[in-house]
Design a protein around this motif. Structure first.
Motif, mmCIF file in Angstrom:
data_model
loop_
_atom_site.group_PDB
_atom_site.id
_atom_site.type_symbol
_atom_site.label_atom_id
_atom_site.label_comp_id
_atom_site.label_asym_id
_atom_site.label_seq_id
_atom_site.Cartn_x
_atom_site.Cartn_y
_atom_site.Cartn_z
ATOM 1 N N GLY A 1 0.819 -1.208 0.000
ATOM 2 C CA GLY A 1 0.000 0.000 0.000
ATOM 3 C C GLY A 1 0.848 1.251 0.000
ATOM 4 N N GLN B 1 8.622 8.044 7.092
ATOM 5 C CA GLN B 1 8.633 7.112 8.212
ATOM 6 C C GLN B 1 9.100 7.809 9.492
ATOM 7 O OE1 GLN B 1 7.325 3.891 8.013
ATOM 8 N NE2 GLN B 1 6.617 4.694 6.045
ATOM 9 N N LYS C 1 -4.971 1.695 -4.824
ATOM 10 C CA LYS C 1 -5.116 2.763 -5.820
ATOM 11 C C LYS C 1 -4.197 3.932 -5.471
ATOM 12 C CE LYS C 1 -8.866 5.835 -7.428
ATOM 13 N NZ LYS C 1 -8.269 6.223 -8.684
ATOM 14 N N CYS D 1 1.414 -1.949 4.759
ATOM 15 C CA CYS D 1 1.347 -0.493 4.543
ATOM 16 C C CYS D 1 0.111 -0.096 3.760
ATOM 17 C CB CYS D 1 2.582 0.010 3.807
ATOM 18 S SG CYS D 1 4.094 -0.177 4.741
ATOM 19 N N PHE E 1 8.388 -2.177 7.161
ATOM 20 C CA PHE E 1 9.777 -2.170 6.674
ATOM 21 C C PHE E 1 10.593 -3.186 7.467
ATOM 22 C CE2 PHE E 1 8.452 1.772 4.811
ATOM 23 C CZ PHE E 1 9.316 2.010 3.749
ATOM 24 N N PRO F 1 -18.396 4.377 -3.485
ATOM 25 C CA PRO F 1 -17.851 3.102 -3.002
ATOM 26 C C PRO F 1 -17.584 3.057 -1.501
ATOM 27 C CG PRO F 1 -16.277 4.220 -4.428
ATOM 28 C CD PRO F 1 -17.555 4.984 -4.506
ATOM 29 N N LEU F 2 -17.604 4.199 -0.839
ATOM 30 C CA LEU F 2 -17.386 4.171 0.614
ATOM 31 C C LEU F 2 -18.672 3.843 1.374
ATOM 32 C CD1 LEU F 2 -15.016 7.250 0.854
ATOM 33 C CD2 LEU F 2 -14.401 4.863 1.248
HETATM 34 C C1 LIG Z 1 -14.355 5.719 -6.745
HETATM 35 C C2 LIG Z 1 -13.230 5.151 -5.923
HETATM 36 C C3 LIG Z 1 -12.655 3.969 -6.316
HETATM 37 C C4 LIG Z 1 -11.586 3.428 -5.588
HETATM 38 N N1 LIG Z 1 -11.033 2.256 -5.998
HETATM 39 C C5 LIG Z 1 -10.017 1.724 -5.283
HETATM 40 C C6 LIG Z 1 -9.413 0.483 -5.671
HETATM 41 O O1 LIG Z 1 -9.791 -0.145 -6.656
HETATM 42 N N2 LIG Z 1 -8.389 0.017 -4.947
HETATM 43 C C7 LIG Z 1 -7.891 0.692 -3.854
HETATM 44 O O2 LIG Z 1 -6.944 0.211 -3.257
HETATM 45 N N3 LIG Z 1 -8.441 1.838 -3.476
HETATM 46 C C8 LIG Z 1 -9.482 2.382 -4.154
HETATM 47 N N4 LIG Z 1 -10.004 3.581 -3.769
HETATM 48 C C9 LIG Z 1 -9.280 4.370 -2.732
HETATM 49 C C10 LIG Z 1 -9.486 3.894 -1.314
HETATM 50 O O3 LIG Z 1 -10.640 4.505 -0.798
HETATM 51 C C11 LIG Z 1 -8.261 4.270 -0.439
HETATM 52 O O4 LIG Z 1 -8.042 5.651 -0.552
HETATM 53 C C12 LIG Z 1 -6.980 3.535 -0.813
HETATM 54 O O5 LIG Z 1 -7.205 2.145 -0.876
HETATM 55 C C13 LIG Z 1 -5.935 3.834 0.228
HETATM 56 O O6 LIG Z 1 -4.713 3.218 -0.110
HETATM 57 P P1 LIG Z 1 -3.646 2.826 0.994
HETATM 58 O O7 LIG Z 1 -4.305 2.078 2.066
HETATM 59 O O8 LIG Z 1 -2.507 2.181 0.303
HETATM 60 O O9 LIG Z 1 -3.110 4.252 1.466
HETATM 61 P P2 LIG Z 1 -3.340 5.088 2.797
HETATM 62 O O10 LIG Z 1 -4.783 5.279 3.063
HETATM 63 O O11 LIG Z 1 -2.481 6.267 2.647
HETATM 64 O O12 LIG Z 1 -2.796 4.154 3.943
HETATM 65 C C14 LIG Z 1 -1.442 3.905 4.151
HETATM 66 C C15 LIG Z 1 -1.349 2.958 5.313
HETATM 67 O O13 LIG Z 1 0.015 2.613 5.503
HETATM 68 C C16 LIG Z 1 0.239 2.489 6.895
HETATM 69 N N5 LIG Z 1 1.695 2.631 7.106
HETATM 70 C C17 LIG Z 1 2.475 3.694 6.857
HETATM 71 N N6 LIG Z 1 3.769 3.400 7.155
HETATM 72 C C18 LIG Z 1 3.786 2.123 7.588
HETATM 73 C C19 LIG Z 1 4.818 1.233 8.038
HETATM 74 N N7 LIG Z 1 6.077 1.601 8.088
HETATM 75 N N8 LIG Z 1 4.449 -0.015 8.381
HETATM 76 C C20 LIG Z 1 3.172 -0.427 8.344
HETATM 77 N N9 LIG Z 1 2.167 0.375 7.937
HETATM 78 C C21 LIG Z 1 2.465 1.624 7.552
HETATM 79 C C22 LIG Z 1 -0.608 3.587 7.506
HETATM 80 O O14 LIG Z 1 -0.892 3.304 8.863
HETATM 81 C C23 LIG Z 1 -1.859 3.511 6.643
HETATM 82 O O15 LIG Z 1 -2.794 2.615 7.185
HETATM 83 C C24 LIG Z 1 -11.098 4.114 -4.461
HETATM 84 C C25 LIG Z 1 -11.702 5.291 -4.045
HETATM 85 C C26 LIG Z 1 -12.766 5.814 -4.748
HETATM 86 C C27 LIG Z 1 -13.391 7.073 -4.269
#
Ligand SMILES: Cc1cc2nc3c(=O)[nH]c(=O)nc-3n(C[C@H](O)[C@H](O)[C@H](O)COP(=O)(O)OP(=O)(O)OC[C@H]3O[C@@H](n4cnc5c(N)ncnc54)[C@H](O)[C@@H]3O)c2cc1C
Lengths: 336, 268
Positions: free
Chosen positions: A209, A216, A245, A282, A324, B15-16
């Motif tokens: 993710g 960090q 995404k 992540c 990490f 989607p939320l």
């Molecule tokens: C119409 C629409 C469609 C969407 N379609 C998709 C889709 O198909 N797929 C999708 O994935 N999303 C989709 N989303 C987006 C979704 O809502 C989220 O915004 C997205 O999944 C967040 O990605 P993330 O968790 O990687 O990032 P973030 O929300 O930024 O989360 C990052 C995470 O990493 C963790 N982190 C940071 N550093 C570390 C570390 N060192 N060790 C462990 N953990 C750590 C944090 O605690 C946090 O939980 C869509 C949104 C909309 C509105």
């Protein structure tokens, strides 16, 4: 019911795994069926299914069908269904058929349903289950209209184990016209060697993710270290790489994480892969991402946030830890 | 050659949102369906942005957005979508439910496309998402393609490039992270977009003002499509299977132990 299992070969003339799964889907309906195959060397491919117990075999082949293309595939599918006089078509949900069979259904006046997840016979009726709203709602239904074209999702039925023989397939003329060949397939663009990270048959889905790109504890980003840790794990585990995404949309990530693209995205606007296990790192585990995990049985996550989405009943285990550090250690252990 | 680019795209629940199925006299539906916040269907939105980008690069081209949905909800949706890129709306007033039959939807969309004044099939490109976030069948565009008598359809497209001779090349997604590359002699064609390569455009009030001038009359003119429904589908059930897991949240384990546990789990 007059059933045909409609299949296609791959460009090398072999049948994809999903074709053997579709044969199982048809066989479990306990009704006589024909087999129809289109594509390169389709007649020879019928021989691979000679002991599948089909009542008849039909093949449509030739240069125009050697490449997957909408218009020619539609023409061939129509010709095969008509030759067999079928009113129910069971086919695999490959990308080639997902593109072409809805059009073929239209031309034969058939209803069409895709992403079929379960198919059962109740007398002459067929009951179908498929997901609606991107794996959020499971629907179950029948249709009385015939013909009916059904595309069965991959990974649901066990592949039929074929014994080869002589199927004596009837070769059917697809009636392809020049108009059907306005499009020329020029090739396949495979990802670069380090980009071959989508592995549908892997036991594990490993999701990286956006956290891998965030600042960090020391106030810095560690993109190179993240890339090395992720690719190191993929090499050792043979896992398929998924992403969120947020990560694949990030221009900075595109440069350093050359091993992933939008095609790795899992979720609402990404894929819904099937693997027995999934490990998310992540990644927050927001609903639009997690809907893509519908077919991942065992789920674990590593996240520094104890209140992340995964902890809300979306994973079996959440390790509240720095991914990490954890993944570096996992790589070290797996290297031993 | 200037294109007429018709984008088929409608609304889907944000989607939320949590979705709960209910049964209605017309088949399955969603709880509080009329109240649920909606967004433009995400892959159709990608198609719309790609259409606008193409229209900008090929002089004289024009983008139409053909949208089938309940009129009041379409009006709400347009408040945000109209700010993004220039288009002319063609609205059809009917159900946007995921439980409707794609064949009925395709018939209504093809009819709406054919009713666009001055439509010239030789310059026509029909765009849409490769699948909706509601029915998620990936069927509607092919049915529209057939109804319009078009022979060339592409699915899961991430790139569309016009060549100097008027032909165009596309990249279509294939299994295993590959792309199939094809070249087509030219319009007409139907393109089912995947993500493409463009980010969501920022809101542009000037574009919004220009679009809205045509959006309101288009909504007033929206043809009612009461026939859009489950059609020949006899639903027996629509349910959300139990999916909440009993999550074990591990807070005080050393990195070494976590890594060991993960490796053991992977090996099982
Ligand atoms: C119409 C629409 C469609 C969407 N379609 C998709 C889709 O198909 N797929 C999708 O994935 N999303 C989709 N989303 C987006 C979704 O809502 C989220 O915004 C997205 O999944 C967040 O990605 P993330 O968790 O990687 O990032 P973030 O929300 O930024 O989360 C990052 C995470 O990493 C963790 N982190 C940071 N550093 C570390 C570390 N060192 N060790 C462990 N953990 C750590 C944090 O605690 C946090 O939980 C869509 C949104 C909309 C509105």
């Amino acid at each position: 019911m007059n059933l045909i299992v409609l299949l296609h070969t791959q460009t090398d003339g072999s049948l994809p795994k999903a074709a053997f799964e579709a044969v199982t889907a048809a066989k479990q309906l306990n009704t006589p069926f024909a087999v129809g195959i289109l594509g390169a060397n389709a007649k020879a491919a019928c021989d691979q299914l000679a002991d599948a117990g089909a009542t008849a075999y039909y093949a449509a082949e030739g240069d125009a069908l050697a490449q997957p293309r909408y218009a020619t595939d539609v023409a061939a599918a129509v010709a095969l269904v008509k030759a067999a006089g079928a009113d129910v078509v069971v086919a695999p949900q490959t990308l080639r058929f997902a593109r072409a069979l809805p059009g073929a259904a239209y031309r034969i006046g058939a209803a069409v349903d895709t992403h079929v997840g379960s198919l059962t016979a109740e007398g002459d009726a067929l009951r179908v289950q498929r997901w609606f709203y991107r794996q959020r709602i499971l629907g179950s239904f029948t249709r009385s209209a015939r013909p009916w074209v059904l595309l069965v999702d991959a990974g649901i039925f066990e592949p039929f184990t074929a014994g080869a023989g002589a199927a004596n397939a009837t070769v059917v003329d697809a009636g392809i016209t020049a108009e059907d060949e306005r499009t020329t397939v020029t090739g396949v663009q495979a990802p670069s060697a380090d980009g071959q990270t989508i592995r549908p048959d892997a036991k594990l889905l490993f999701v990286a993710g956006a956290g891998w790109t965030k600042k960090q504890g020391d106030g810095n980003m560690h993109l190179d270290e993240a890339a090395a840790t992720i690719t190191g794990f993929l090499a050792k585990s043979g896992a398929s790489l998924g992403s969120s995404k947020s990560l694949v949309d990030m221009p900075e990530a595109a440069k350093v994480f050359s091993f992933m693209s939008h095609m790795n995205q899992v979720g609402q606007t990404g894929s819904t892969p099937r693997h027995p296990k999934g490990l998310a790192t992540c990644c927050h585990g927001e609903e639009p991402h997690v809907v893509g995990w519908r077919f991942i049985n065992e789920r674990r996550a590593v996240n520094t946030d104890p209140n992340c989405g995964w902890a809300q009943g979306k994973a079996d285990v959440v390790y509240v830890a720095d991914a990490f550090e954890v993944m570096a250690k996992v790589n070290a252990l797996m290297g031993q | 050659m200037a294109y007429q680019i018709v984008v088929c795209g409608s609304l889907v629940p944000d989607p939320l949102q949590t979705l709960e199925p209910v049964s209605t006299p017309n088949g399955p539906g969603l709880k509080n369906e009329t109240m649920l916040p909606s967004v433009l269907d995400p892959w159709a939105a990608c198609a719309l942005y790609e259409a606008a980008h193409l229209a900008e690069s090929v002089a004289g081209s024009k983008v139409y957005l053909v949208s089938l949905g309940p009129k009041a909800k379409l009006q709400q949706l347009m408040m945000s979508v109209a700010q993004k890129v220039p288009f002319e709306l063609v609205a059809v007033d009917g159900s946007a439910s995921g439980f409707t039959d794609a064949a009925l939807v395709a018939e209504a969309l093809a009819g709406a496309i054919q009713s666009i004044p001055g439509l010239d099939k030789n310059n026509l490109l029909v765009f849409g998402g490769c699948a909706s976030a509601s029915r998620d069948a990936g069927v509607t565009l092919q049915l529209v393609c057939e109804r319009l008598g078009i022979r060339d359809f592409f699915m899961g497209v991430d790139e569309f490039k016009v060549n100097a001779d008027g032909s165009f090349s596309v990249l279509e997604r294939m299994e295993g992270g590959c792309y199939q590359t094809s070249t087509c002699k030219g319009a007409p064609a139907v393109i089912g977009w995947a993500t493409g390569s463009l980010p969501e455009p920022p809101n542009n009030p000037r574009v919004g003002m220009a679009n809205m001038r045509l959006v309101m009359p288009a909504l007033m003119k929206a043809k009612p499509a009461p026939q859009i429904g489950v059609g020949g589908i006899a639903y027996a059930a629509a349910e959300v299977p139990a999916q909440k897991r009993d999550t074990r949240v591990v807070k005080d384990m050393s990195t070494d132990d976590i890594a060991k546990e993960i490796v053991e789990w992977l090996g099982k």
